[in-house]
Design an enzyme around this catalytic site. Structure first.
Site, mmCIF file in Angstrom:
data_model
loop_
_atom_site.group_PDB
_atom_site.id
_atom_site.type_symbol
_atom_site.label_atom_id
_atom_site.label_comp_id
_atom_site.label_asym_id
_atom_site.label_seq_id
_atom_site.Cartn_x
_atom_site.Cartn_y
_atom_site.Cartn_z
ATOM 1 N N ARG A 42 15.326 2.282 -1.347
ATOM 2 C CA ARG A 42 16.993 2.219 -1.455
ATOM 3 C C ARG A 42 17.721 0.927 -1.974
ATOM 4 N NH1 ARG A 42 21.145 1.514 2.082
ATOM 5 N NH2 ARG A 42 22.861 2.781 2.508
ATOM 6 N N SER A 114 21.240 13.537 2.578
ATOM 7 C CA SER A 114 21.620 13.026 3.809
ATOM 8 C C SER A 114 22.993 14.209 4.292
ATOM 9 C CB SER A 114 22.612 11.727 3.560
ATOM 10 O OG SER A 114 21.534 10.760 3.280
ATOM 11 N N LYS A 143 24.501 0.080 6.743
ATOM 12 C CA LYS A 143 25.255 0.915 5.877
ATOM 13 C C LYS A 143 26.775 0.471 5.968
ATOM 14 C CE LYS A 143 26.042 5.855 4.555
ATOM 15 N NZ LYS A 143 25.913 5.791 3.009
HETATM 16 N N1 3NM Z 1 22.233 6.117 6.172
HETATM 17 P P1 3NM Z 1 19.219 1.015 10.191
HETATM 18 S S1 3NM Z 1 23.032 5.122 8.322
HETATM 19 C C1 3NM Z 1 20.862 4.510 4.966
HETATM 20 O O1 3NM Z 1 24.378 8.162 8.442
HETATM 21 C C2 3NM Z 1 21.883 5.058 5.931
HETATM 22 O O2 3NM Z 1 23.433 8.714 6.587
HETATM 23 C C3 3NM Z 1 22.843 6.511 7.296
HETATM 24 O O3 3NM Z 1 19.922 1.593 8.724
HETATM 25 C C4 3NM Z 1 23.883 7.760 7.620
HETATM 26 O O4 3NM Z 1 18.099 1.584 10.502
HETATM 27 C C5 3NM Z 1 22.010 4.338 7.255
HETATM 28 O O5 3NM Z 1 19.226 -0.281 9.772
HETATM 29 C C6 3NM Z 1 21.428 2.989 7.444
HETATM 30 O O6 3NM Z 1 20.541 1.361 11.236
HETATM 31 C C7 3NM Z 1 20.240 2.876 8.444
#
Ligand code: 3NM
Length: 218
Positions: A42, A114, A143
């Site tokens: 990503r 998603s 994010k």
């Molecule tokens: N998508 P971390 S939260 C890429 O809610 C992504 O759809 C999300 O990163 C969603 O593991 C997210 O560092 C980030 O929290 C996840």
């Protein structure tokens, strides 16, 4: 449970901007050595790789994943996924519509979407998704445009209505809270920072595995 997610999945997601300055391929290799089950490339943000550099990096990531027999999934970039013959593609709600993506990639590739609600989960199923990522479960710094943390109730609700749909929790997941996601019915946890920025990456993946097993009374 689908064959793709036939055990608790540690689904690692990474771009070159997520490794706190460490060599991204080294981070991926350590995560693979620790036992991740899926990998998603990503690349996001103003410093994201593009063009030939992105293609080269994707080919290297795919090669490493092959060594460990781990599916290699590309976020959003359909052309890149096709050019490097990735195992699958993951799209968000704002990315190209999932139905169109399924038509382009064909039946054999993995399609992930998603989702943030039951309606989006149902639409993803209708579009031919093999799994959905649902989040953010917990607070995330990774994010920029993430929604408010939703906890695990959305995952439980989707699994109740669609038990056959693999659901992967995402957002702020660490070894300490992963078992809560699993206990809610998730088929796995998608993780960026807690693995990409861990001091010892392989040990961190093993901690996830151990803690998921401990919470696997579902
Ligand atoms: N998508 P971390 S939260 C890429 O809610 C992504 O759809 C999300 O990163 C969603 O593991 C997210 O560092 C980030 O929290 C996840």
């Amino acid at each position: 449970m689908s064959k793709l997610f036939d055990k608790p999945s540690i689904y690692f997601i990474m771009g070159t901007q997520n490794t706190a300055g460490r060599e991204p391929l080294m981070v991926l290799e350590q995560a693979l050595a620790g036992g991740i089950n899926h990998f998603q490339l990503r690349e996001k943000g103003s410093d994201a790789l593009t063009g030939d550099a992105l293609m080269k990096f994707a080919i290297e990531c795919k090669w490493l994943c092959r060594q460990y027999d781990v599916p290699f999934i590309v976020n959003d970039h359909i052309e890149l996924a096709q050019a490097v013959d990735a195992d699958g593609i993951h799209v968000g709600q704002q990315d190209a519509a999932a139905t169109k993506v399924r038509r382009i990639i064909g039946a054999d590739k993995i399609l992930g979407v998603s989702v943030h609600s039951l309606t989006e989960a149902k639409n993803a199923i209708d579009s031919g998704a093999d799994y959905v990522g649902m989040g953010p479960v917990f607070n995330t710094q990774t994010k920029e445009d993430a929604k408010s943390p939703a906890g695990v109730s959305g995952i439980a609700a989707v699994k109740k209505l669609h038990p056959e749909l693999p659901v992967i929790g995402i957002g702020g997941i660490t070894p300490d809270n992963a078992a809560r996601v699993w206990s809610a019915g998730a088929d796995g946890v998608a993780v960026i920072s807690s693995i990409a920025q861990a001091e010892n990456i392989a040990s961190q993946v093993i901690r996830f595995k151990t803690n998921l097993k401990a919470g696997a009374g579902k």
